[in-house]
Structure formats: C-alpha cells, structure tokens
Design a protein around this motif. Structure first.
Motif, mmCIF file in Angstrom:
data_model
loop_
_atom_site.group_PDB
_atom_site.id
_atom_site.type_symbol
_atom_site.label_atom_id
_atom_site.label_comp_id
_atom_site.label_asym_id
_atom_site.label_seq_id
_atom_site.Cartn_x
_atom_site.Cartn_y
_atom_site.Cartn_z
ATOM 1 N N GLU A 88 0.743 -1.321 -0.012
ATOM 2 C CA GLU A 88 0.146 0.065 0.008
ATOM 3 C C GLU A 88 0.737 1.158 0.053
ATOM 4 O O GLU A 88 1.843 1.079 0.704
ATOM 5 N N MET A 89 0.365 2.140 -0.678
ATOM 6 C CA MET A 89 1.190 3.629 -0.674
ATOM 7 C C MET A 89 1.024 4.115 0.724
ATOM 8 O O MET A 89 0.108 4.092 1.403
ATOM 9 N N ASN A 90 2.071 4.796 1.032
ATOM 10 C CA ASN A 90 2.287 5.703 2.171
ATOM 11 C C ASN A 90 1.076 6.716 2.063
ATOM 12 O O ASN A 90 0.989 7.323 1.006
ATOM 13 N N THR A 91 0.301 7.161 3.263
ATOM 14 C CA THR A 91 -0.713 8.015 3.296
ATOM 15 C C THR A 91 0.083 9.453 2.956
ATOM 16 O O THR A 91 0.946 9.616 3.528
ATOM 17 N N ILE A 92 -0.534 10.048 2.136
ATOM 18 C CA ILE A 92 0.302 11.421 1.841
ATOM 19 C C ILE A 92 -0.325 12.700 2.740
ATOM 20 O O ILE A 92 -1.624 12.812 2.550
ATOM 21 N N GLU A 100 10.126 16.510 -2.687
ATOM 22 C CA GLU A 100 10.581 15.339 -3.255
ATOM 23 C C GLU A 100 9.784 14.208 -3.053
ATOM 24 O O GLU A 100 9.598 13.711 -1.877
ATOM 25 N N ILE A 101 9.005 13.842 -4.049
ATOM 26 C CA ILE A 101 8.136 12.898 -3.974
ATOM 27 C C ILE A 101 8.638 11.360 -3.555
ATOM 28 O O ILE A 101 7.951 10.857 -2.720
ATOM 29 N N ARG A 102 9.834 11.224 -3.816
ATOM 30 C CA ARG A 102 10.716 9.974 -3.227
ATOM 31 C C ARG A 102 10.762 9.999 -1.726
ATOM 32 O O ARG A 102 10.871 8.885 -1.235
ATOM 33 N N LYS A 103 10.609 11.241 -1.024
ATOM 34 C CA LYS A 103 10.580 11.028 0.238
ATOM 35 C C LYS A 103 9.262 11.251 0.930
ATOM 36 O O LYS A 103 9.300 11.346 2.055
ATOM 37 N N ILE A 104 8.161 11.143 0.100
ATOM 38 C CA ILE A 104 6.759 11.028 0.667
ATOM 39 C C ILE A 104 6.122 9.646 0.593
ATOM 40 O O ILE A 104 5.549 9.427 1.251
ATOM 41 N N VAL A 105 6.600 9.152 -0.734
ATOM 42 C CA VAL A 105 5.752 7.760 -0.918
ATOM 43 C C VAL A 105 6.875 6.756 -1.475
ATOM 44 O O VAL A 105 8.155 7.392 -1.767
ATOM 45 N N GLN A 106 6.595 5.755 -1.301
ATOM 46 C CA GLN A 106 7.617 4.519 -1.827
ATOM 47 C C GLN A 106 8.346 4.751 -2.914
ATOM 48 O O GLN A 106 7.526 5.347 -4.055
ATOM 49 N N GLU A 107 9.347 4.203 -3.345
ATOM 50 C CA GLU A 107 10.383 4.259 -4.809
ATOM 51 C C GLU A 107 9.266 3.826 -5.846
ATOM 52 O O GLU A 107 9.066 4.589 -6.824
ATOM 53 N N TRP A 108 8.546 2.723 -5.486
ATOM 54 C CA TRP A 108 7.923 2.266 -6.775
ATOM 55 C C TRP A 108 6.758 3.301 -7.083
ATOM 56 O O TRP A 108 6.108 3.456 -8.233
ATOM 57 N N LEU A 136 -5.413 9.620 -6.891
ATOM 58 C CA LEU A 136 -5.846 10.783 -7.301
ATOM 59 C C LEU A 136 -4.923 11.719 -6.330
ATOM 60 O O LEU A 136 -4.485 12.779 -6.932
ATOM 61 N N ARG A 137 -4.802 11.488 -5.002
ATOM 62 C CA ARG A 137 -3.838 12.146 -4.163
ATOM 63 C C ARG A 137 -2.463 12.211 -4.732
ATOM 64 O O ARG A 137 -1.724 13.356 -4.659
ATOM 65 N N LEU A 138 -2.004 11.025 -5.301
ATOM 66 C CA LEU A 138 -0.663 10.936 -5.744
ATOM 67 C C LEU A 138 -0.363 11.732 -6.984
ATOM 68 O O LEU A 138 0.486 12.730 -7.117
ATOM 69 N N SER A 139 -1.558 11.751 -7.913
ATOM 70 C CA SER A 139 -1.368 12.639 -9.181
ATOM 71 C C SER A 139 -1.491 14.005 -9.174
ATOM 72 O O SER A 139 -0.789 14.749 -9.631
ATOM 73 N N ALA A 140 -2.339 14.355 -8.176
ATOM 74 C CA ALA A 140 -2.682 15.764 -7.812
ATOM 75 C C ALA A 140 -1.627 16.458 -7.362
ATOM 76 O O ALA A 140 -1.062 17.504 -7.453
ATOM 77 N N MET A 141 -0.714 15.611 -6.637
ATOM 78 C CA MET A 141 0.453 16.058 -6.002
ATOM 79 C C MET A 141 1.547 16.570 -6.662
ATOM 80 O O MET A 141 2.349 17.379 -6.694
ATOM 81 N N ALA A 142 1.748 15.467 -7.765
ATOM 82 C CA ALA A 142 2.804 15.503 -8.695
ATOM 83 C C ALA A 142 2.644 16.779 -9.615
ATOM 84 O O ALA A 142 3.641 17.524 -9.897
ATOM 85 N N VAL A 143 1.426 16.883 -10.024
ATOM 86 C CA VAL A 143 1.161 18.221 -10.655
ATOM 87 C C VAL A 143 1.216 19.584 -10.070
ATOM 88 O O VAL A 143 1.766 20.369 -10.489
#
Length: 211
Positions: A88-92, A100-108, A136-143
């Motif tokens: 499961e992805m880490n909660t954002i 840095e996204i890599r420091k918020i969620v796992q590498e995958w 949605l949370r992951l992609s919105a954060m990236a944008v």
C-alpha cells in the motif's frame, strides 16, 4: 473464492482489456457499483443454478472504463494491483516536509508517477472518474509540485488554457468534448489549491523560523 483469484477485466477506449484482482477493484467505488449492476443484470430472470454460477464467476468484464485511453487504463491497473498485492502507498499527508515525491511515498510509486506531464493529467482525470483516492492524491500532488513557482503565463500554456473563451459556442464545444473530465478538473483544482495553500503556509513558517 479468494479475492485475488476473482478477476475483473476493464475495457479501454480502444477496446483493449486489462485484468485486475477483485481486491484491487474495491479501491474504486465506481467499479464496485458497476460490478453490482453487471451481476444484477446477468442474474435477472435466471433460475437458481444460473444465479449461483454468476455469483461464483471468476471473471467479470466492465466497460465503464471505455472513455479511458489504453495507456492510461494500463497505468491505473498497475497502480491498483500493486497497491493491493505488493504494498500500500504511504498516506500522503500535508503540510509537506519536502517537495521530493520520493521522500513522501515509496520508490515504486515515485517511479510510477514520474511520467510525462500529459499522462499525469490523464491519471488525475481517470482517478477522479473512478474515485480512486490514493491515485488521485498522488497524481494531484505531482502536478502541484510541477506547477509551483511557475509564472501564470507558463501555467496557462501547460494546461492549454485559451486567453479568450468568451465565445459561448466555443465554450459549449469544449465542454461537450470534455464532459466526463469536467468533474475531475474541479476536484483536481480543489486538491491542488489545498496542497498549494498548505505548502505556502509551511514555507512561511520556515521563513519565520529563520528570522
């Protein structure tokens, strides 16, 4: 039957088929609702033996994803399957401690969302359309990270926003061509605004600490 043995097949705009386990489909209330309707239609008017067979079917095809392009649906399915079968992805959470996204969620997940900007936008829309909140949370954060600090003119170019949409007919055409994405756009704007406000607040707090 184990949830990972029951297969849900999603059909893309181009007609390609993509399989995910039932457990993955449960991350999307829209898919689950559609699956319930699908089974109800199949079982309507059937005798008891046929009903039992439908309930125990190991594969269900859903066409509700028929407005999602193949390359986007493939990514959505990869996300859902990884989320339930691997990790499961880490909660954002906000405010962010880093950009840095890599420091918020796992590498995958960081690698997953490290794609061209257009594809990220399409993932935002698909995630909203299917109500897949982690995606949605992951992609919105990236944008949000992508556009933060950019001038308004550049952001308008990124989102392909016309400088003149005063023509009612032009507005109508744009809405008709992108009807299914309008709700996604609204949700994305709300998510992005919230993330940007929280990030700005964090930056202001850091400035105050340095004074």
């Amino acid at each position: 039957m184990d949830e990972n043995d029951k297969i849900i097949t999603l059909i893309s705009e181009e007609g390609t088929k993509h399989d995910i386990p039932l457990a993955a489909a449960k991350l999307s209330p829209i898919l689950m609702s559609e699956m319930g309707c699908h089974q109800g239609e199949d079982m309507a008017g059937d005798d008891s033996e046929e009903v039992a067979g439908a309930e125990n079917s190991s594969n269900i095809e859903l066409s509700i994803t028929g407005k999602i392009k193949t390359r986007v649906l493939r990514k959505v399915c990869d996300f859902l399957t990884h989320y339930v079968t691997v990790e499961e992805m880490n909660t954002i959470e906000t405010p962010f401690e880093t950009d840095e996204i890599r420091k918020i969620v796992q590498e995958w997940y960081a690698n997953f969302i490290h794609v061209e900007r257009t594809l990220v936008f399409e993932l935002v829309m698909a995630a909203n359309f299917l109500n897949i909140q982690p995606l949605l949370r992951l992609s919105a954060m990236a944008v949000t990270f992508d556009i933060t600090g950019r001038p308004a003119d550049e952001i308008r170019t990124i989102f392909n926003i016309s400088n003149d949409l005063n023509d009612p007919e032009e507005k109508r055409k744009v809405r008709e061509e992108n009807e299914w994405a309008y709700e996604a756009k609204r949700t994305f704007e709300e998510e992005s605004k919230k993330l940007l406000e929280e990030r700005k607040k964090k930056e202001e707090e850091e400035v105050i600490k340095k004074i």
